[in-house]
Write an enzyme that holds these catalytic residues in place. Structure first.
Site, PDB file in Angstrom:
ATOM      1  N   LYS A  21       0.835  -1.215   0.000  1.00 48.16           N
ATOM      2  CA  LYS A  21       0.000   0.000   0.000  1.00 48.16           C
ATOM      3  C   LYS A  21       0.864   1.258   0.000  1.00 48.16           C
ATOM      4  O   LYS A  21       0.634   2.178  -0.783  1.00 48.16           O
ATOM      5  CB  LYS A  21      -0.923  -0.042   1.231  1.00 48.16           C
ATOM      6  CG  LYS A  21      -1.834   1.149   1.365  1.00 48.16           C
ATOM      7  CD  LYS A  21      -3.060   0.822   2.191  1.00 48.16           C
ATOM      8  CE  LYS A  21      -2.839   0.935   3.688  1.00 48.16           C
ATOM      9  NZ  LYS A  21      -2.670   2.319   4.165  1.00 48.16           N
ATOM     10  N   SER A  22       1.868   1.289   0.873  1.00 49.53           N
ATOM     11  CA  SER A  22       2.720   2.492   0.962  1.00 49.53           C
ATOM     12  C   SER A  22       3.421   2.758  -0.370  1.00 49.53           C
ATOM     13  O   SER A  22       3.501   3.900  -0.832  1.00 49.53           O
ATOM     14  CB  SER A  22       3.775   2.313   2.050  1.00 49.53           C
ATOM     15  OG  SER A  22       3.177   2.289   3.313  1.00 49.53           O
ATOM     16  N   ARG A  26       2.983   5.933  -3.236  1.00 51.52           N
ATOM     17  CA  ARG A  26       4.137   6.728  -3.661  1.00 51.52           C
ATOM     18  C   ARG A  26       4.363   6.635  -5.161  1.00 51.52           C
ATOM     19  O   ARG A  26       4.770   7.602  -5.800  1.00 51.52           O
ATOM     20  CB  ARG A  26       5.379   6.278  -2.885  1.00 51.52           C
ATOM     21  CG  ARG A  26       5.326   6.800  -1.439  1.00 51.52           C
ATOM     22  CD  ARG A  26       6.157   5.970  -0.500  1.00 51.52           C
ATOM     23  NE  ARG A  26       6.243   6.511   0.846  1.00 51.52           N
ATOM     24  CZ  ARG A  26       5.298   6.363   1.782  1.00 51.52           C
ATOM     25  NH1 ARG A  26       4.190   5.699   1.520  1.00 51.52           N
ATOM     26  NH2 ARG A  26       5.458   6.888   2.984  1.00 51.52           N
ATOM     27  N   SER A 166       7.329   9.533  11.996  1.00 51.91           N
ATOM     28  CA  SER A 166       6.260   9.302  11.032  1.00 51.91           C
ATOM     29  C   SER A 166       6.772   9.429   9.604  1.00 51.91           C
ATOM     30  O   SER A 166       7.302  10.471   9.203  1.00 51.91           O
ATOM     31  CB  SER A 166       5.127  10.306  11.252  1.00 51.91           C
ATOM     32  OG  SER A 166       4.312  10.371  10.113  1.00 51.91           O
ATOM     33  N   GLN A 168       4.889   9.499   7.065  1.00 55.08           N
ATOM     34  CA  GLN A 168       3.994  10.395   6.325  1.00 55.08           C
ATOM     35  C   GLN A 168       4.455  11.837   6.466  1.00 55.08           C
ATOM     36  O   GLN A 168       4.468  12.602   5.496  1.00 55.08           O
ATOM     37  CB  GLN A 168       2.565  10.220   6.828  1.00 55.08           C
ATOM     38  CG  GLN A 168       2.023   8.832   6.518  1.00 55.08           C
ATOM     39  CD  GLN A 168       0.657   8.576   7.113  1.00 55.08           C
ATOM     40  OE1 GLN A 168       0.126   9.398   7.855  1.00 55.08           O
ATOM     41  NE2 GLN A 168       0.084   7.438   6.804  1.00 55.08           N
ATOM     42  N   ASP A 314       2.191  -0.866  12.122  1.00 58.32           N
ATOM     43  CA  ASP A 314       0.862  -1.336  11.711  1.00 58.32           C
ATOM     44  C   ASP A 314       0.572  -2.762  12.204  1.00 58.32           C
ATOM     45  O   ASP A 314      -0.539  -3.255  12.047  1.00 58.32           O
ATOM     46  CB  ASP A 314       0.723  -1.259  10.187  1.00 58.32           C
ATOM     47  CG  ASP A 314       0.710   0.188   9.719  1.00 58.32           C
ATOM     48  OD1 ASP A 314       0.311   1.062  10.509  1.00 58.32           O
ATOM     49  OD2 ASP A 314       1.111   0.453   8.564  1.00 58.32           O
ATOM     50  N   LYS A 341      -4.379   6.528  14.958  1.00 63.24           N
ATOM     51  CA  LYS A 341      -4.451   5.871  13.644  1.00 63.24           C
ATOM     52  C   LYS A 341      -5.920   5.858  13.176  1.00 63.24           C
ATOM     53  O   LYS A 341      -6.716   6.641  13.664  1.00 63.24           O
ATOM     54  CB  LYS A 341      -3.883   4.454  13.750  1.00 63.24           C
ATOM     55  CG  LYS A 341      -2.377   4.428  13.997  1.00 63.24           C
ATOM     56  CD  LYS A 341      -1.629   4.858  12.750  1.00 63.24           C
ATOM     57  CE  LYS A 341      -0.128   4.873  12.966  1.00 63.24           C
ATOM     58  NZ  LYS A 341       0.572   5.465  11.825  1.00 63.24           N
ATOM     59  N   ARG A 345      -6.191   2.436  18.178  1.00 58.65           N
ATOM     60  CA  ARG A 345      -5.947   0.990  18.037  1.00 58.65           C
ATOM     61  C   ARG A 345      -5.640   0.308  19.368  1.00 58.65           C
ATOM     62  O   ARG A 345      -5.863  -0.899  19.501  1.00 58.65           O
ATOM     63  CB  ARG A 345      -4.815   0.734  17.030  1.00 58.65           C
ATOM     64  CG  ARG A 345      -5.276   0.975  15.611  1.00 58.65           C
ATOM     65  CD  ARG A 345      -4.241   0.645  14.563  1.00 58.65           C
ATOM     66  NE  ARG A 345      -4.853   0.734  13.238  1.00 58.65           N
ATOM     67  CZ  ARG A 345      -4.188   0.874  12.103  1.00 58.65           C
ATOM     68  NH1 ARG A 345      -2.868   0.937  12.116  1.00 58.65           N
ATOM     69  NH2 ARG A 345      -4.827   0.943  10.958  1.00 58.65           N
TER      70      ARG A 345
HETATM   71  C1  S3P Z   1       2.507   4.946   6.227  1.00 58.20           C
HETATM   72  C2  S3P Z   1       3.139   5.311   7.382  1.00 58.20           C
HETATM   73  C3  S3P Z   1       2.693   4.919   8.720  1.00 58.20           C
HETATM   74  C4  S3P Z   1       1.708   3.766   8.668  1.00 58.20           C
HETATM   75  C5  S3P Z   1       0.685   3.917   7.598  1.00 58.20           C
HETATM   76  C6  S3P Z   1       1.319   4.081   6.235  1.00 58.20           C
HETATM   77  C7  S3P Z   1       3.038   5.416   4.957  1.00 58.20           C
HETATM   78  O1  S3P Z   1       2.078   6.035   9.316  1.00 58.20           O
HETATM   79  O2  S3P Z   1       1.099   3.599   9.929  1.00 58.20           O
HETATM   80  O3  S3P Z   1      -0.156   2.780   7.579  1.00 58.20           O
HETATM   81  O4  S3P Z   1       2.674   4.883   3.885  1.00 58.20           O
HETATM   82  O5  S3P Z   1       3.863   6.341   4.976  1.00 58.20           O
HETATM   83  P1  S3P Z   1       2.964   7.131  10.086  1.00 58.20           P
HETATM   84  O6  S3P Z   1       4.027   7.553   9.171  1.00 58.20           O
HETATM   85  O7  S3P Z   1       2.069   8.278  10.434  1.00 58.20           O
HETATM   86  O8  S3P Z   1       3.459   6.400  11.303  1.00 58.20           O
END
Ligand code: S3P
Length: 428
Positions: A21-22, A26, A166, A168, A314, A341, A345
């Site tokens: 997914k990540s 991207r 993080s 993100q 996660d 989240k 969680r």
């Molecule tokens: C993700 C980063 C994580 C993760 C999320 C996906 C990403 O969050 O929990 O499911 O794709 O960059 P954080 O960066 O806020 O920890």
């Protein structure tokens, strides 16, 4: 949607899990910032990644998804157009935070919102540094929550120390940094998942590392790429945990991402006594991948400290499930991020597992599970959170009797077909 799962027969067989997914997010966003045609395959066709594609289309980017092949015709960030309507990131914080970073450098107004869960999530952590870079960005919700309104423009690089580990936040700053004058330095940026950095290097960005810091300088002409996306290790983790828990199980997951910034769960599984074997290790498109094999084991409790959390962020709810069947105490600390989240969680997993007979104490930043206990089927709820739903399904597989899980539809956020996969593996 309500489903029911009964204590299971062994999980056996070989499978691939849905694409990461990540990395899918991207590939779409960086492809849209590059000049030329980026092809990403297989792209994850799940709720979250489709939200990213919808937003990019609204920004005037040509994006085509046929089957699981994504084609993005990037014209550089300059090719992005002001959206006519509010951008809807759905349930996806990755979509919102990464796009906010990219949009901070675009000279137009955009507004980003999301579903009820996303509108409860903290955005101050990106708003503050992006403002320091020169963006006019505001979080309209109470306590710096979405919606976000961004009037982007000229940016300057900053040095920013991460308030929380993080990926993100780091990625938002790197995508803004690509459009900023001077250098953008994310202090302590190396401790979270590094998919953005790896893909940016693949696309020719001027990105480097110094100790624990990540640095980027302006580059408005990223090169397009052909991106082969591995299976999602977070999705695989549910099945590996199920295999560890249900007696007689033996599973092989092929072609799954093994990026070390994501692989913390595998080492914890190993220290709990479930031997996970890695093979066919290789690197494709800058991302490590390989095959994993795991089977049932007699588990022992484990203590997981804060420094390990980013690499298994996660998978923490799954540790609570494993802890229920492990001998001794399983302690998780330093995971306060889990409270912000898709759901809280920590509260969600502790509350729902207790309904199934778990002996579990909530800590402000984690939990203590006393095991082993015999879980029993119960009526439980997903809290609208895909990872809670799937963790409960894993608990149900090793419980006595039937477990009814409500709010199951959220599983499509990251693992469409999860239930069919479980059924196929337990058919014997
Ligand atoms: C993700 C980063 C994580 C993760 C999320 C996906 C990403 O969050 O929990 O499911 O794709 O960059 P954080 O960066 O806020 O920890």
């Amino acid at each position: 949607m309500v489903i029911s799962i009964s204590g299971s027969r062994a999980l056996r067989g070989e499978l691939r899990v849905p694409p990461d997914k990540s990395i899918s997010h991207r590939a779409a966003i960086l492809g849209a910032m590059a000049r030329g045609t980026t092809v990403a395959e297989p792209f994850l066709r799940s709720g979250d990644c489709l939200s990213t594609l919808r937003c990019l289309r609204q920004l005037g980017v040509e994006v085509d998804l046929k089957g699981d092949t994504l084609v993005v015709k990037g014209r550089g960030p300059e090719g992005w157009r002001a959206p006519e309507k509010t951008l809807d990131a759905g349930n996806s914080a990755t979509t919102m935070r990464l796009l906010a970073g990219a949009l901070s450098g675009r000279p137009f107004r955009s507004e980003l919102t999301g579903d009820e869960s996303l509108r409860r999530r903290p955005m101050g952590r990106i708003v503050r540094p992006l403002r320091l870079m020169g963006a006019d960005i505001e979080a309209l919700g109470e306590g710096e929550r979405p919606p976000l309104v961004i009037r982007g423009g000229e940016l300057r690089g900053i040095e920013h120390r991460m308030e929380v580990d993080s990926a993100q936040v780091k990625s938002a700053l790197l995508l803004a940094g690509l459009q900023a004058e001077g250098e953008t330095r994310v202090l302590g940026g190396r401790s979270s998942r590094d998919h953005t950095e790896r893909m940016l290097l693949l696309m020719g960005a001027d990105l480097s590392f110094e100790g624990e810091d990540v640095l980027v300088i302006r580059r408005s002409d990223l090169e397009p790429a052909e991106i082969d996306i591995p299976g999602d290790l977070s999705s695989a983790s549910f099945l590996l945990a199920a295999a560890a828990l249900v007696p007689g199980s033996r599973l092989t997951v092929r072609d799954v991402g093994l990026n070390p910034t994501r692989a913390g769960f595998l080492s914890v599984l190993n220290s709990m006594g479930a031997l996970v074997l890695e093979s066919a290790y290789r690197e494709v498109c800058n991302e490590p991948r390989g095959d994993l094999e795991a089977g049932s084991a007699s588990l022992r409790g484990v203590e997981v400290e804060g420094w390990r959390i980013p690499a298994l962020i996660d998978e923490v709810p799954l540790l609570a499930v494993l802890g229920c069947r492990a001998r001794g105490e399983t302690v998780v600390r330093g995971a306060g991020e889990l409270r912000v989240k898709e759901s809280d969680r920590i509260a969600a997993v502790c509350g729902e597992l207790r309904k199934m007979g778990a002996s579990i104490e909530e800590l402000p930043d984690g939990f203590v599970v006393h095991g082993p206990v015999n879980l029993r089927g119960a009526n439980v709820d997903s809290h609208g959170d895909h990872r809670i739903a799937m963790s409960l399904a894993v608990a149900a597989l090793c419980a006595e009797g039937e477990t009814v899980i409500s709010g199951w539809e959220c599983v499509d956020i990251s693992f469409p077909g999860f239930l069919d996969t479980l059924r196929r593996l337990t058919r014997g």
